[in-house]
Design a protein around this motif. Structure first.
Motif, PDB file in Angstrom:
ATOM      1  N   PRO A  48       0.797  -1.228   0.000  1.00  0.00           N
ATOM      2  CA  PRO A  48       0.000   0.000   0.000  1.00  0.00           C
ATOM      3  C   PRO A  48       0.835   1.285   0.000  1.00  0.00           C
ATOM      4  N   CYS A  49       2.091   1.184   0.429  1.00  0.00           N
ATOM      5  CA  CYS A  49       2.946   2.376   0.487  1.00  0.00           C
ATOM      6  C   CYS A  49       3.796   2.536  -0.770  1.00  0.00           C
ATOM      7  N   TRP A  50       3.395   1.899  -1.865  1.00  0.00           N
ATOM      8  CA  TRP A  50       4.187   1.921  -3.100  1.00  0.00           C
ATOM      9  C   TRP A  50       4.551   3.332  -3.537  1.00  0.00           C
ATOM     10  N   PHE A  51       3.671   4.294  -3.268  1.00  0.00           N
ATOM     11  CA  PHE A  51       3.885   5.670  -3.729  1.00  0.00           C
ATOM     12  C   PHE A  51       5.058   6.350  -3.037  1.00  0.00           C
ATOM     13  N   ARG A  52       5.538   5.772  -1.918  1.00  0.00           N
ATOM     14  CA  ARG A  52       6.696   6.322  -1.209  1.00  0.00           C
ATOM     15  C   ARG A  52       8.015   5.786  -1.766  1.00  0.00           C
ATOM     16  N   HIS A  53       7.936   4.827  -2.655  1.00  0.00           N
ATOM     17  CA  HIS A  53       9.122   4.181  -3.213  1.00  0.00           C
ATOM     18  C   HIS A  53       9.389   4.766  -4.602  1.00  0.00           C
ATOM     19  N   GLY A  54      10.310   5.723  -4.659  1.00  0.00           N
ATOM     20  CA  GLY A  54      10.542   6.471  -5.891  1.00  0.00           C
ATOM     21  C   GLY A  54      10.826   5.628  -7.122  1.00  0.00           C
ATOM     22  N   ALA A  55      11.720   4.654  -6.990  1.00  0.00           N
ATOM     23  CA  ALA A  55      12.068   3.826  -8.147  1.00  0.00           C
ATOM     24  C   ALA A  55      10.851   3.061  -8.654  1.00  0.00           C
ATOM     25  N   LEU A  56      10.020   2.609  -7.719  1.00  0.00           N
ATOM     26  CA  LEU A  56       8.826   1.860  -8.109  1.00  0.00           C
ATOM     27  C   LEU A  56       7.809   2.771  -8.788  1.00  0.00           C
ATOM     28  N   VAL A  57       7.723   4.006  -8.340  1.00  0.00           N
ATOM     29  CA  VAL A  57       6.829   4.969  -8.994  1.00  0.00           C
ATOM     30  C   VAL A  57       7.231   5.132 -10.460  1.00  0.00           C
ATOM     31  N   GLU A  58       8.535   5.218 -10.709  1.00  0.00           N
ATOM     32  CA  GLU A  58       9.011   5.353 -12.087  1.00  0.00           C
ATOM     33  C   GLU A  58       8.664   4.107 -12.905  1.00  0.00           C
ATOM     34  N   GLU A  59       8.882   2.934 -12.327  1.00  0.00           N
ATOM     35  CA  GLU A  59       8.595   1.683 -13.035  1.00  0.00           C
ATOM     36  C   GLU A  59       7.101   1.540 -13.317  1.00  0.00           C
ATOM     37  N   GLN A 105      10.624  -3.981   5.209  1.00  0.00           N
ATOM     38  CA  GLN A 105      10.206  -3.337   6.450  1.00  0.00           C
ATOM     39  C   GLN A 105       8.810  -2.726   6.357  1.00  0.00           C
ATOM     40  N   CYS A 106       8.135  -2.975   5.242  1.00  0.00           N
ATOM     41  CA  CYS A 106       6.810  -2.386   5.034  1.00  0.00           C
ATOM     42  C   CYS A 106       5.716  -3.409   5.329  1.00  0.00           C
ATOM     43  N   THR A 107       4.633  -2.937   5.914  1.00  0.00           N
ATOM     44  CA  THR A 107       3.487  -3.794   6.200  1.00  0.00           C
ATOM     45  C   THR A 107       2.273  -3.240   5.463  1.00  0.00           C
ATOM     46  N   GLN A 108       1.132  -3.830   5.701  1.00  0.00           N
ATOM     47  CA  GLN A 108      -0.089  -3.344   5.072  1.00  0.00           C
ATOM     48  C   GLN A 108      -0.547  -2.017   5.677  1.00  0.00           C
ATOM     49  N   ASP A 109       0.033  -1.640   6.810  1.00  0.00           N
ATOM     50  CA  ASP A 109      -0.396  -0.409   7.487  1.00  0.00           C
ATOM     51  C   ASP A 109       0.692   0.648   7.615  1.00  0.00           C
ATOM     52  N   THR A 110       1.947   0.248   7.540  1.00  0.00           N
ATOM     53  CA  THR A 110       3.039   1.205   7.718  1.00  0.00           C
ATOM     54  C   THR A 110       4.110   1.021   6.653  1.00  0.00           C
ATOM     55  N   CYS A 111       4.884   2.085   6.439  1.00  0.00           N
ATOM     56  CA  CYS A 111       5.984   2.038   5.474  1.00  0.00           C
ATOM     57  C   CYS A 111       7.302   2.178   6.229  1.00  0.00           C
ATOM     58  N   GLY A 112       8.147   1.163   6.108  1.00  0.00           N
ATOM     59  CA  GLY A 112       9.436   1.204   6.785  1.00  0.00           C
ATOM     60  C   GLY A 112      10.587   1.476   5.845  1.00  0.00           C
ATOM     61  N   PHE A 113      10.257   1.900   4.634  1.00  0.00           N
ATOM     62  CA  PHE A 113      11.286   2.122   3.616  1.00  0.00           C
ATOM     63  C   PHE A 113      12.035   3.427   3.874  1.00  0.00           C
ATOM     64  N   THR A 114      13.359   3.352   3.827  1.00  0.00           N
ATOM     65  CA  THR A 114      14.204   4.539   3.970  1.00  0.00           C
ATOM     66  C   THR A 114      15.109   4.633   2.749  1.00  0.00           C
ATOM     67  N   PRO A 115      14.907   5.623   1.896  1.00  0.00           N
ATOM     68  CA  PRO A 115      15.738   5.749   0.695  1.00  0.00           C
ATOM     69  C   PRO A 115      17.212   5.903   1.059  1.00  0.00           C
ATOM     70  N   ALA A 116      18.066   5.249   0.307  1.00  0.00           N
ATOM     71  CA  ALA A 116      19.504   5.358   0.554  1.00  0.00           C
ATOM     72  C   ALA A 116      19.992   6.753   0.176  1.00  0.00           C
ATOM     73  N   ARG A 117      20.903   7.281   0.970  1.00  0.00           N
ATOM     74  CA  ARG A 117      21.471   8.591   0.670  1.00  0.00           C
ATOM     75  C   ARG A 117      22.439   8.463  -0.498  1.00  0.00           C
ATOM     76  N   VAL A 118      22.303   9.367  -1.442  1.00  0.00           N
ATOM     77  CA  VAL A 118      23.163   9.345  -2.624  1.00  0.00           C
ATOM     78  C   VAL A 118      24.311  10.322  -2.432  1.00  0.00           C
ATOM     79  N   HIS A 119      25.522   9.830  -2.636  1.00  0.00           N
ATOM     80  CA  HIS A 119      26.705  10.665  -2.445  1.00  0.00           C
ATOM     81  C   HIS A 119      27.565  10.615  -3.701  1.00  0.00           C
TER      82      HIS A 119
END
Length: 204
Positions: A48-59, A105-119
């Motif tokens: 359900p939290c797919w919209f928080r996952h940038g790469a997946l939004v692009e795909e 780390q994501c469930t049906q109710d919460t999003c545990g995704f943390t985008p990796a920092r790009v350096h």
């Protein structure tokens, strides 16, 4: 002289969308993804939290655009229609899901995704400067000059058979390998398929 042509972003290029365009695309994408999750029983695969996952939004955006094109075109319903979308777009995307994003780390109710920092290393400017300096100052020599010269002598039209042969032996490159009628580049020139003429015509 060869120069990089200006980029004209389309309506699905998230990076360049303004507020109104982004809002409109979000509405369209959310509706489509929710339909996809329900229709194909992907509720556990696309959380359900797919919209928080940038790469997946692009795909998912790319899959939606391909879906629209495949289901509304009529030229070749087998090679470019719904069947092709399923085995060329949908199934490969779902198979790549673990590589696209992390839902561990994501469930049906919460999003545990943390985008990796790009350096990016601060030496990038130095590297680019060195790369540019070692190149020829004259635009009249080298790869682009050879390519432009070849393009000047390229044929005005090509048969389908010749294009297929050229693609098979590696002398031509299709812009969209999944499209049997894709535009191709050959001998420094670009060709597009003309339905009425039944052959490829040079465009540049």
């Amino acid at each position: 002289m060869m120069s990089v042509p200006p980029y004209r972003p389309g309506p699905f290029d998230w990076r360049h969308l303004d507020q109104q365009a982004a809002s409109e695309l979000w509405v369209e994408l959310i509706d489509w993804v929710e339909w996809l999750r329900e229709r194909y029983d992907f509720g556990r695969d696309i959380r359900p939290c797919w919209f928080r996952h940038g790469a997946l939004v692009e795909e998912l955006t790319a899959a939606m655009v391909a879906h629209r094109s495949s289901f509304q075109q009529t030229k070749d319903p087998y090679h470019h229609g719904p069947a092709a979308w399923h085995y060329q777009v949908l199934r490969p995307m779902m198979a790549r899901m673990p590589a696209i994003t992390d839902f561990e780390q994501c469930t049906q109710d919460t999003c545990g995704f943390t985008p990796a920092r790009v350096h990016t290393l601060t030496t990038i400017a130095e590297y680019v400067d060195a790369d540019v300096r070692q190149r020829s100052e004259s635009p009249e020599s080298g790869f682009f000059a050879d390519r432009d010269s070849a393009a000047a002598g390229a044929a005005a039209t090509l048969s389908m058979e010749k294009v297929i042969t050229a693609i098979d032996n590696g002398t031509a490159v299709a812009e969209d390998p999944s499209d049997d009628f894709s535009a191709v580049s050959l001998d420094g020139a670009r060709y597009e398929y003309d339905d009425e003429a039944g052959q490829y015509k040079r465009t540049e």
